[in-house]
Design a protein around this motif. Structure first.
Motif, PDB file in Angstrom:
ATOM      1  N   TYR A 140      21.277 -23.246   2.307  1.00  0.00           N
ATOM      2  CA  TYR A 140      21.309 -21.834   2.705  1.00  0.00           C
ATOM      3  C   TYR A 140      22.353 -21.651   3.811  1.00  0.00           C
ATOM      4  CZ  TYR A 140      16.801 -21.526   0.279  1.00  0.00           C
ATOM      5  OH  TYR A 140      15.792 -21.583  -0.647  1.00  0.00           O
ATOM      6  N   PRO A 141      23.635 -21.600   3.448  1.00  0.00           N
ATOM      7  CA  PRO A 141      24.675 -21.457   4.485  1.00  0.00           C
ATOM      8  C   PRO A 141      24.655 -20.067   5.101  1.00  0.00           C
ATOM      9  CG  PRO A 141      25.655 -21.348   2.306  1.00  0.00           C
ATOM     10  CD  PRO A 141      24.203 -21.693   2.093  1.00  0.00           C
ATOM     11  N   PRO A 142      25.099 -19.956   6.360  1.00  0.00           N
ATOM     12  CA  PRO A 142      25.155 -18.630   6.995  1.00  0.00           C
ATOM     13  C   PRO A 142      26.240 -17.768   6.380  1.00  0.00           C
ATOM     14  CG  PRO A 142      26.172 -20.285   8.409  1.00  0.00           C
ATOM     15  CD  PRO A 142      25.572 -21.025   7.254  1.00  0.00           C
ATOM     16  N   GLN A 143      26.024 -16.463   6.458  1.00  0.00           N
ATOM     17  CA  GLN A 143      27.027 -15.515   5.965  1.00  0.00           C
ATOM     18  C   GLN A 143      28.084 -15.323   7.050  1.00  0.00           C
ATOM     19  OE1 GLN A 143      26.988 -14.199   2.775  1.00  0.00           O
ATOM     20  NE2 GLN A 143      25.333 -15.692   2.541  1.00  0.00           N
ATOM     21  N   GLN A 144      29.247 -15.875   6.841  1.00  0.00           N
ATOM     22  CA  GLN A 144      30.332 -15.800   7.826  1.00  0.00           C
ATOM     23  C   GLN A 144      31.132 -14.523   7.638  1.00  0.00           C
ATOM     24  OE1 GLN A 144      31.253 -18.363  10.283  1.00  0.00           O
ATOM     25  NE2 GLN A 144      32.377 -16.597  11.020  1.00  0.00           N
ATOM     26  N   LYS A 145      31.256 -13.740   8.698  1.00  0.00           N
ATOM     27  CA  LYS A 145      32.082 -12.535   8.637  1.00  0.00           C
ATOM     28  C   LYS A 145      33.543 -12.905   8.878  1.00  0.00           C
ATOM     29  CE  LYS A 145      28.432  -9.465  10.304  1.00  0.00           C
ATOM     30  NZ  LYS A 145      28.009  -8.555  11.397  1.00  0.00           N
ATOM     31  N   LYS A 146      34.427 -12.208   8.203  1.00  0.00           N
ATOM     32  CA  LYS A 146      35.856 -12.472   8.382  1.00  0.00           C
ATOM     33  C   LYS A 146      36.316 -12.053   9.773  1.00  0.00           C
ATOM     34  CE  LYS A 146      37.183 -12.091   3.511  1.00  0.00           C
ATOM     35  NZ  LYS A 146      38.005 -11.348   2.526  1.00  0.00           N
ATOM     36  N   ASP A 147      37.291 -12.800  10.280  1.00  0.00           N
ATOM     37  CA  ASP A 147      37.946 -12.468  11.554  1.00  0.00           C
ATOM     38  C   ASP A 147      36.970 -12.438  12.736  1.00  0.00           C
ATOM     39  OD1 ASP A 147      40.376 -12.121  10.136  1.00  0.00           O
ATOM     40  OD2 ASP A 147      39.780 -10.062   9.638  1.00  0.00           O
ATOM     41  N   THR A 148      35.921 -13.230  12.668  1.00  0.00           N
ATOM     42  CA  THR A 148      34.991 -13.327  13.795  1.00  0.00           C
ATOM     43  C   THR A 148      34.730 -14.804  14.078  1.00  0.00           C
ATOM     44  OG1 THR A 148      33.046 -13.221  12.357  1.00  0.00           O
ATOM     45  CG2 THR A 148      33.838 -11.147  13.276  1.00  0.00           C
ATOM     46  N   ASP A 149      34.327 -15.091  15.316  1.00  0.00           N
ATOM     47  CA  ASP A 149      33.984 -16.473  15.633  1.00  0.00           C
ATOM     48  C   ASP A 149      32.524 -16.717  15.244  1.00  0.00           C
ATOM     49  OD1 ASP A 149      32.380 -15.358  17.627  1.00  0.00           O
ATOM     50  OD2 ASP A 149      33.848 -15.694  19.202  1.00  0.00           O
ATOM     51  N   ASP A 150      32.035 -17.925  15.576  1.00  0.00           N
ATOM     52  CA  ASP A 150      30.699 -18.322  15.153  1.00  0.00           C
ATOM     53  C   ASP A 150      29.595 -17.734  16.018  1.00  0.00           C
ATOM     54  OD1 ASP A 150      31.736 -19.859  13.109  1.00  0.00           O
ATOM     55  OD2 ASP A 150      31.829 -21.685  14.320  1.00  0.00           O
ATOM     56  N   ASP A 205      -2.524 -37.424   8.586  1.00  0.00           N
ATOM     57  CA  ASP A 205      -3.567 -38.448   8.578  1.00  0.00           C
ATOM     58  C   ASP A 205      -3.375 -39.432   7.432  1.00  0.00           C
ATOM     59  OD1 ASP A 205      -4.737 -37.214  10.729  1.00  0.00           O
ATOM     60  OD2 ASP A 205      -6.323 -36.218   9.582  1.00  0.00           O
ATOM     61  N   ASP A 206      -2.891 -38.936   6.272  1.00  0.00           N
ATOM     62  CA  ASP A 206      -2.828 -39.784   5.082  1.00  0.00           C
ATOM     63  C   ASP A 206      -1.643 -40.748   5.093  1.00  0.00           C
ATOM     64  OD1 ASP A 206      -1.025 -37.729   4.821  1.00  0.00           O
ATOM     65  OD2 ASP A 206      -1.691 -37.066   2.838  1.00  0.00           O
ATOM     66  N   THR A 207      -0.459 -40.261   5.450  1.00  0.00           N
ATOM     67  CA  THR A 207       0.738 -41.102   5.358  1.00  0.00           C
ATOM     68  C   THR A 207       1.335 -41.493   6.702  1.00  0.00           C
ATOM     69  OG1 THR A 207       2.218 -39.191   5.287  1.00  0.00           O
ATOM     70  CG2 THR A 207       1.320 -39.969   3.168  1.00  0.00           C
ATOM     71  N   GLY A 208       0.941 -40.798   7.771  1.00  0.00           N
ATOM     72  CA  GLY A 208       1.553 -41.044   9.073  1.00  0.00           C
ATOM     73  C   GLY A 208       2.900 -40.364   9.232  1.00  0.00           C
ATOM     74  N   ALA A 209       3.355 -39.639   8.188  1.00  0.00           N
ATOM     75  CA  ALA A 209       4.635 -38.939   8.264  1.00  0.00           C
ATOM     76  C   ALA A 209       4.533 -37.759   9.218  1.00  0.00           C
ATOM     77  CB  ALA A 209       5.050 -38.456   6.876  1.00  0.00           C
ATOM     78  N   LEU A 210       5.648 -37.410   9.822  1.00  0.00           N
ATOM     79  CA  LEU A 210       5.680 -36.273  10.735  1.00  0.00           C
ATOM     80  C   LEU A 210       6.021 -34.995   9.968  1.00  0.00           C
ATOM     81  CD1 LEU A 210       7.511 -37.695  13.890  1.00  0.00           C
ATOM     82  CD2 LEU A 210       5.078 -37.751  13.305  1.00  0.00           C
ATOM     83  N   VAL A 211       5.427 -33.905  10.415  1.00  0.00           N
ATOM     84  CA  VAL A 211       5.674 -32.586   9.822  1.00  0.00           C
ATOM     85  C   VAL A 211       6.018 -31.622  10.949  1.00  0.00           C
ATOM     86  CG1 VAL A 211       4.711 -30.688   8.464  1.00  0.00           C
ATOM     87  CG2 VAL A 211       3.990 -33.053   7.978  1.00  0.00           C
ATOM     88  N   LEU A 212       7.137 -30.911  10.827  1.00  0.00           N
ATOM     89  CA  LEU A 212       7.507 -29.901  11.812  1.00  0.00           C
ATOM     90  C   LEU A 212       6.836 -28.579  11.448  1.00  0.00           C
ATOM     91  CD1 LEU A 212      11.350 -30.589  12.226  1.00  0.00           C
ATOM     92  CD2 LEU A 212       9.387 -31.802  13.211  1.00  0.00           C
ATOM     93  N   VAL A 213       6.320 -27.882  12.452  1.00  0.00           N
ATOM     94  CA  VAL A 213       5.659 -26.591  12.226  1.00  0.00           C
ATOM     95  C   VAL A 213       6.181 -25.573  13.238  1.00  0.00           C
ATOM     96  CG1 VAL A 213       3.569 -27.617  11.244  1.00  0.00           C
ATOM     97  CG2 VAL A 213       3.694 -27.220  13.717  1.00  0.00           C
ATOM     98  N   ASP A 214       5.743 -24.331  13.080  1.00  0.00           N
ATOM     99  CA  ASP A 214       6.088 -23.225  13.988  1.00  0.00           C
ATOM    100  C   ASP A 214       7.589 -22.935  13.974  1.00  0.00           C
ATOM    101  OD1 ASP A 214       3.446 -23.261  14.524  1.00  0.00           O
ATOM    102  OD2 ASP A 214       3.616 -23.551  16.678  1.00  0.00           O
ATOM    103  N   PHE A 215       7.994 -22.149  12.994  1.00  0.00           N
ATOM    104  CA  PHE A 215       9.416 -21.852  12.810  1.00  0.00           C
ATOM    105  C   PHE A 215       9.781 -20.457  13.310  1.00  0.00           C
ATOM    106  CE2 PHE A 215       8.348 -25.130   9.729  1.00  0.00           C
ATOM    107  CZ  PHE A 215       9.359 -26.053   9.949  1.00  0.00           C
ATOM    108  N   GLU A 216       9.064 -19.968  14.316  1.00  0.00           N
ATOM    109  CA  GLU A 216       9.304 -18.616  14.830  1.00  0.00           C
ATOM    110  C   GLU A 216      10.719 -18.432  15.357  1.00  0.00           C
ATOM    111  OE1 GLU A 216       5.138 -16.944  16.481  1.00  0.00           O
ATOM    112  OE2 GLU A 216       5.975 -18.633  17.577  1.00  0.00           O
ATOM    113  N   TYR A 217      11.290 -19.486  15.934  1.00  0.00           N
ATOM    114  CA  TYR A 217      12.619 -19.375  16.548  1.00  0.00           C
ATOM    115  C   TYR A 217      13.686 -20.090  15.717  1.00  0.00           C
ATOM    116  CZ  TYR A 217       9.672 -17.891  20.399  1.00  0.00           C
ATOM    117  OH  TYR A 217       8.748 -17.221  21.160  1.00  0.00           O
ATOM    118  N   ALA A 218      13.315 -20.518  14.512  1.00  0.00           N
ATOM    119  CA  ALA A 218      14.244 -21.271  13.679  1.00  0.00           C
ATOM    120  C   ALA A 218      15.384 -20.389  13.187  1.00  0.00           C
ATOM    121  CB  ALA A 218      13.503 -21.887  12.491  1.00  0.00           C
ATOM    122  N   GLY A 219      16.518 -21.019  12.951  1.00  0.00           N
ATOM    123  CA  GLY A 219      17.687 -20.300  12.450  1.00  0.00           C
ATOM    124  C   GLY A 219      18.949 -21.073  12.762  1.00  0.00           C
TER     125      GLY A 219
END
Length: 337
Positions: free
Chosen positions: A119-129, A206-220
């Motif tokens: 899911y790449p960001p929509q880059q506007k022309k002639d603008t910085d990041d 509990d089952d595999t010991g794998a880590l899971v990230l949660v709480d994506f309120e500020y994700a982006g």
């Protein structure tokens, strides 16, 4: 509400048990148990919609669900939602320092950052990041909000006035623009960042010991340097300790930083097939530069929360410590420039 959203789950309200989870700084979080099944209930904090773009958050949750990353979103309502409960334990402030767990967190971060390829960001022309990055979108929004809230803060808490006046928030606006100039010269790739990777947002299954990230309120979209800096600053907090709002714990040592970054890079190469010839030292420099960005963002966030949150947390102390740390970093980079 549970009966309405999940027909057949419960018959009578007496069948349901609700237990609040401590340590959340934005929402009230509860475990809801009934009929041998547990769901997680998240109730949004008062005024938090001024801080968080809910539509954007829910859109990302749906995308992450399709990629089997993070718990599934089960239902939404006016001021909250139900999520899948993952049989797990939440990490504590000591866990993230444990070498093997730290490596696992780095692997999780690398996988999440790689979502930018799907899911790449929509880059506007002639603008910085800058217009893409969550940090600057939030800083601009939160700074304007803080300036509007300052009279309210002073009225509600007269004993804060000397510190608020001393900090000089008009000057802060100029400092923000200067920090944008400095950080625009720091080469750090845009990734899909978690942007709030503190120990309370990491579960161990509990089952595999794998880590899971949660709480994506500020994700982006943010820079790699920002997400790394943000996680390393979170090493400094114990939100369940005697001074939960203060940076009482040590920042990761150079050795701990190298171990984390090396695990991150190894995951990119061996698991994700991403060829990156950037050195560990170069990525460390990205992180060090972006420390000012993470302090600035959370410092402003804390002041907004101080004006309205009902959660028992010293947001004012937290915000002023972070904003002071921002100015210290800015002075350092001004001298280097």
């Amino acid at each position: 509400m549970a009966k309405e959203l999940f027909p057949g789950w419960i018959q009578y309200k007496e069948d349901i048990a609700i237990n609040r989870i401590s340590g959340a700084l934005t929402n009230a979080i509860f475990f809801v148990d009934a009929g041998g099944k547990r769901r997680l209930l998240r109730v949004y904090g008062v005024g938090v919609d001024q801080l968080i773009d809910r539509e954007k958050e829910l859109a990302w949750l749906a995308r992450l669900g399709r990629l089997n990353l993070g718990p599934r979103l089960l239902a939404i309502f006016g001021n909250g939602r139900f999520e899948e409960y993952v049989e797990s334990i939440t990490l504590n402030h000591n866990d993230i320092r444990e070498p093997n767990i730290s490596k696992q967190i780095a692997q999780c971060m690398a996988r999440q950052h790689a979502i930018v390829k799907i899911y790449p960001p929509q880059q506007k022309k002639d603008t910085d990041d800058r217009h893409i990055l969550e940090i600057w979108q939030n800083v601009d929004k939160w700074y304007a909000l803080v300036m509007r809230l300052l009279p309210t803060l002073k009225q509600q808490h007269p004993h804060w006035i000397p510190l608020l006046d001393l900090y000089n928030f008009d000057q802060l606006g100029k400092d923000i623009e200067r920090s944008k100039e400095i950080l625009s010269d720091i080469k750090s790739p845009i990734v899909f960042g978690h942007n709030d990777l503190q120990y309370g947002n990491i579960l161990k299954r509990d089952d595999t010991g794998a880590l899971v990230l949660v709480d994506f309120e500020y994700a982006g979209y943010n820079t790699r340097g920002f997400d790394l800096a943000n996680h390393f600053v979170e090493w400094r907090y114990d939100y369940h300790g005697e001074r939960p709002a203060a940076m009482t714990e040590p920042f990761p040592t150079k050795e701990e930083q190298v171990r984390f970054i090396q695990a991150y890079m190894d995951t990119n190469k061996t698991e994700l097939g991403m060829d990156d010839d950037t050195s560990v030292e170069e990525i460390q420099k990205e992180m060090e530069a972006w420390l000012m960005g993470t302090h600035l963002g959370w410092g402003l966030w804390g002041l907004v929360q101080a004006s309205q949150s009902e959660i028992d947390f010293d947001y004012f102390y937290y915000s002023m410590e972070r904003l002071n740390a921002f100015r210290e970093e800015l002075v350092k980079w001004n001298l280097l420039d």
